[in-house]
Design a protein around this motif. Structure first.
Motif, PDB file in Angstrom:
ATOM      1  N   GLY A 158       0.814  -0.950   0.044  1.00 33.27           N
ATOM      2  CA  GLY A 158       0.028   0.051  -0.011  1.00 33.27           C
ATOM      3  C   GLY A 158       0.632   1.363   0.018  1.00 33.27           C
ATOM      4  N   LYS A 159       2.241   0.924   0.319  1.00 36.38           N
ATOM      5  CA  LYS A 159       2.965   2.292   0.391  1.00 36.38           C
ATOM      6  C   LYS A 159       4.237   1.699   0.041  1.00 36.38           C
ATOM      7  CE  LYS A 159       3.843   2.741   5.400  1.00 36.38           C
ATOM      8  NZ  LYS A 159       3.947   3.674   6.426  1.00 36.38           N
ATOM      9  N   PHE A 160       5.398   2.457  -0.211  1.00 36.76           N
ATOM     10  CA  PHE A 160       6.793   2.106  -0.489  1.00 36.76           C
ATOM     11  C   PHE A 160       7.156   2.124   0.937  1.00 36.76           C
ATOM     12  CE2 PHE A 160      11.341   4.012  -1.525  1.00 36.76           C
ATOM     13  CZ  PHE A 160      11.738   2.521  -1.754  1.00 36.76           C
ATOM     14  N   SER A 161       7.712   0.961   1.315  1.00 38.17           N
ATOM     15  CA  SER A 161       8.218   0.826   2.727  1.00 38.17           C
ATOM     16  C   SER A 161       9.728  -0.325   2.515  1.00 38.17           C
ATOM     17  CB  SER A 161       7.504   0.463   3.576  1.00 38.17           C
ATOM     18  OG  SER A 161       6.766  -1.188   3.192  1.00 38.17           O
ATOM     19  N   LEU A 162      10.545   0.058   3.529  1.00 38.60           N
ATOM     20  CA  LEU A 162      11.762  -0.513   3.565  1.00 38.60           C
ATOM     21  C   LEU A 162      11.610  -1.495   4.788  1.00 38.60           C
ATOM     22  CD1 LEU A 162      14.655  -1.050   2.467  1.00 38.60           C
ATOM     23  CD2 LEU A 162      15.305   1.001   3.925  1.00 38.60           C
ATOM     24  N   ALA A 163      12.114  -2.867   4.864  1.00 35.25           N
ATOM     25  CA  ALA A 163      11.908  -3.977   5.767  1.00 35.25           C
ATOM     26  C   ALA A 163      13.396  -4.295   6.176  1.00 35.25           C
ATOM     27  CB  ALA A 163      10.961  -4.949   5.313  1.00 35.25           C
ATOM     28  N   GLY A 164      14.346  -3.449   5.918  1.00 30.46           N
ATOM     29  CA  GLY A 164      15.698  -3.807   6.337  1.00 30.46           C
ATOM     30  C   GLY A 164      16.446  -4.944   5.218  1.00 30.46           C
ATOM     31  N   ASN A 165      17.327  -5.566   5.796  1.00 35.06           N
ATOM     32  CA  ASN A 165      18.117  -6.397   5.154  1.00 35.06           C
ATOM     33  C   ASN A 165      18.240  -7.934   5.964  1.00 35.06           C
ATOM     34  OD1 ASN A 165      20.318  -4.702   6.457  1.00 35.06           O
ATOM     35  ND2 ASN A 165      21.325  -6.532   5.979  1.00 35.06           N
ATOM     36  N   TYR A 166      18.184  -8.960   5.280  1.00 39.64           N
ATOM     37  CA  TYR A 166      18.463 -10.074   5.992  1.00 39.64           C
ATOM     38  C   TYR A 166      19.210 -11.106   5.200  1.00 39.64           C
ATOM     39  CZ  TYR A 166      17.079 -14.182   8.741  1.00 39.64           C
ATOM     40  OH  TYR A 166      17.310 -15.275   9.489  1.00 39.64           O
ATOM     41  N   PRO A 167      20.345 -11.838   5.784  1.00 38.90           N
ATOM     42  CA  PRO A 167      20.416 -11.646   7.407  1.00 38.90           C
ATOM     43  C   PRO A 167      21.318 -10.224   7.561  1.00 38.90           C
ATOM     44  CG  PRO A 167      22.101 -13.062   6.266  1.00 38.90           C
ATOM     45  CD  PRO A 167      21.017 -12.975   5.039  1.00 38.90           C
ATOM     46  N   ASN A 168      21.250  -9.829   8.627  1.00 36.70           N
ATOM     47  CA  ASN A 168      21.976  -8.840   9.359  1.00 36.70           C
ATOM     48  C   ASN A 168      22.537  -9.016  10.538  1.00 36.70           C
ATOM     49  OD1 ASN A 168      23.209  -6.146   9.187  1.00 36.70           O
ATOM     50  ND2 ASN A 168      21.226  -5.216   9.451  1.00 36.70           N
TER      51      ASN A 168
END
Length: 468
Positions: free
Chosen positions: A382-392
């Motif tokens: 629904g919106k542009f969002s960042l969920a991080g990186n994995y693994p980290n």
């Protein structure tokens, strides 16, 4: 400027031993906090950073009025994630100082921070928590219920004041760290007191029973001083959080950073075995100021993260920024540029959590059963969002995770902390919803990197740690 390097061996625990907090009648928010702290400790490598009285004391201003201000925020732009306080400063100080600390605690809770209290409780016989000859039998008599000299009554009165603060002033969950550093000789409940570990455990158990019968806002923490000594452990029925107090590691005046790792590993393992939350209850550098060793905090966190499992602690907390015979524990407005930049680098380490990350964790809400990786990938389209990186942390490959509101392409750029562009990826057309872009860092050196993800005219950034 001092930095340390190392290598890492990962050991992941598959399931946390189930054990509820010791107060079955605790409020739901208190139960939620306990469960979420377990998630922080055991589900990933993140560590909440905290400081004692961070928003009611400052290095230059002393006890101050503005709970929106902290030395840490002045340098990094954000408060720590854990606020340490001390009932001593409510019970034995002026009404005005008590008010300032109360407002600071309420503000920290509103910002999503964890609030923890120790209690440098005065002896019945003098206005200090430090041991004196008159205290010889105080701990023993309370533990045995001997009230001939009014010592049990005195303890009850002190605890009643702490309970009133919880029930009437704050009205939210806190972690209470009772009678800490019991294996040291300096407090009236320490090794100089008659009765040893047996009497200490009875004192601690009595206090926990007294408090939990009168408030439902408390989790209970137990933390010896270095070296970690379980002979004083009051048993599982009286402890929610297991910690360690240890200062000056790596300075030459304290233990080495390797010993710190060994000690935190022991804390983590003991907490795991007993179904408790492990924490680094107190730590800091009392020898070197941030100006003389700017990267001390970075070095400590780096050493912890490079270990096998010493990073399985929910938080690490440092002491008050006050000139009481020691340097400041964190950089502040008057620190050198190097000290400020180094502390910002510590804050920007991907596993160091400050107030904004604590707020995002929603620690007082009902916890989800999802893993950290699942949480990272559960963004609702629904919106542009960042969920991080994995693994980290990662080596050498990781996936940068994001959600697109509609189909399109993105540009991913990766920078070093000095601002050098070290990688760039232009994707083709991607569908709406969850997406990921692989990044390979085999040609890069270990360290922290910042990535920039652009979709149309929107840009989001994240940080990641490469460990080789």
């Amino acid at each position: 400027m001092k930095k340390v390097q190392g290598c890492i061996l990962f050991l992941f625990f598959l399931a946390f031993p189930a054990m509820a907090q010791i107060d079955a009648g605790a409020t739901q928010a208190t139960k939620n906090l306990y469960a979420n702290l377990k998630k922080v400790a055991w589900n990933g490598k993140n560590i909440l950073f905290g400081q004692e009285f961070f928003n009611s004391y400052s290095w230059s201003g002393g006890n101050h009025e503005n709970e929106d201000v902290s030395d840490v925020k002045t340098v990094t732009g954000v408060h720590p994630a854990v606020l340490g306080q001390d009932f001593h400063y409510y019970v034995y100080k002026s009404a005005d100082e008590r008010r300032k600390h109360k407002e600071a605690a309420l503000k920290a809770k509103a910002l999503g921070c964890v609030v923890t209290f120790d209690f440098h409780m005065y002896s019945k016989y003098h206005n200090s928590a430090d041991y004196a000859a008159a205290d010889r039998y105080l701990m023993y008599n309370i533990g045995e219920g001997i009230n001939t000299y009014g010592e049990v009554t005195y303890l009850n009165q002190q605890l009643d004041q702490a309970i009133s603060i919880l029930n009437n002033d704050l009205k939210f969950p806190v972690v209470i760290r009772l009678f800490h550093e019991m294996n040291g000789s300096w407090f009236w409940w320490g090794t100089q007191a008659y009765g040893g570990a047996t009497s200490y455990k009875k004192l601690y158990q009595y206090a926990v029973n007294y408090i939990k019968a009168r408030t439902n806002y408390a989790l209970f923490a137990w933390s010896p001083n270095y070296p970690f000594d379980t002979s004083y452990y009051p048993t599982n029925s009286y402890v929610d959080v297991i910690g360690l107090d240890m200062y000056d590691q790596g300075t030459g005046s304290g233990q080495s950073l390797d010993v710190m790792v060994t000690q935190l590993t022991a804390v983590s393992d003991y907490a795991w075995t007993n179904g408790k939350v492990p924490v680094f209850a107190e730590t800091g550098n009392r020898i070197n100021s941030p100006d003389s060793w700017p990267y001390w905090w970075y070095n400590v966190q780096d050493k912890i993260q490079l270990s096998n499992r010493a990073w399985k602690v929910a938080w690490m907390l440092t002491w008050i920024n006050q000139s009481w015979g020691n340097p400041p524990y964190t950089a502040h407005s008057g620190s050198s540029t190097d000290a400020k930049n180094a502390f910002i680098a510590f804050k920007n380490m991907p596993t160091t959590l400050f107030q904004t990350e604590a707020l995002a964790l929603n620690l007082y809400a009902t916890p989800t059963a999802k893993s950290e990786a699942e949480d990272a990938q559960s963004e609702v389209p629904g919106k542009f969002s960042l969920a991080g990186n994995y693994p980290n942390p990662f080596n050498p490959g990781t996936e940068i995770l994001f959600t697109l509101p509609e189909s399109g392409s993105v540009t991913v750029q990766v920078y070093s902390l000095t601002g050098q562009l070290v990688g760039s990826i232009q994707t083709g057309a991607l569908s709406a919803g969850q997406n990921s872009v692989p990044f390979n860092a085999s040609s890069l050196s270990s360290g922290i990197y910042v990535y920039r993800v652009q979709f149309e005219n929107q840009v989001l950034t994240g940080k990641m740690m490469l460990m080789k």
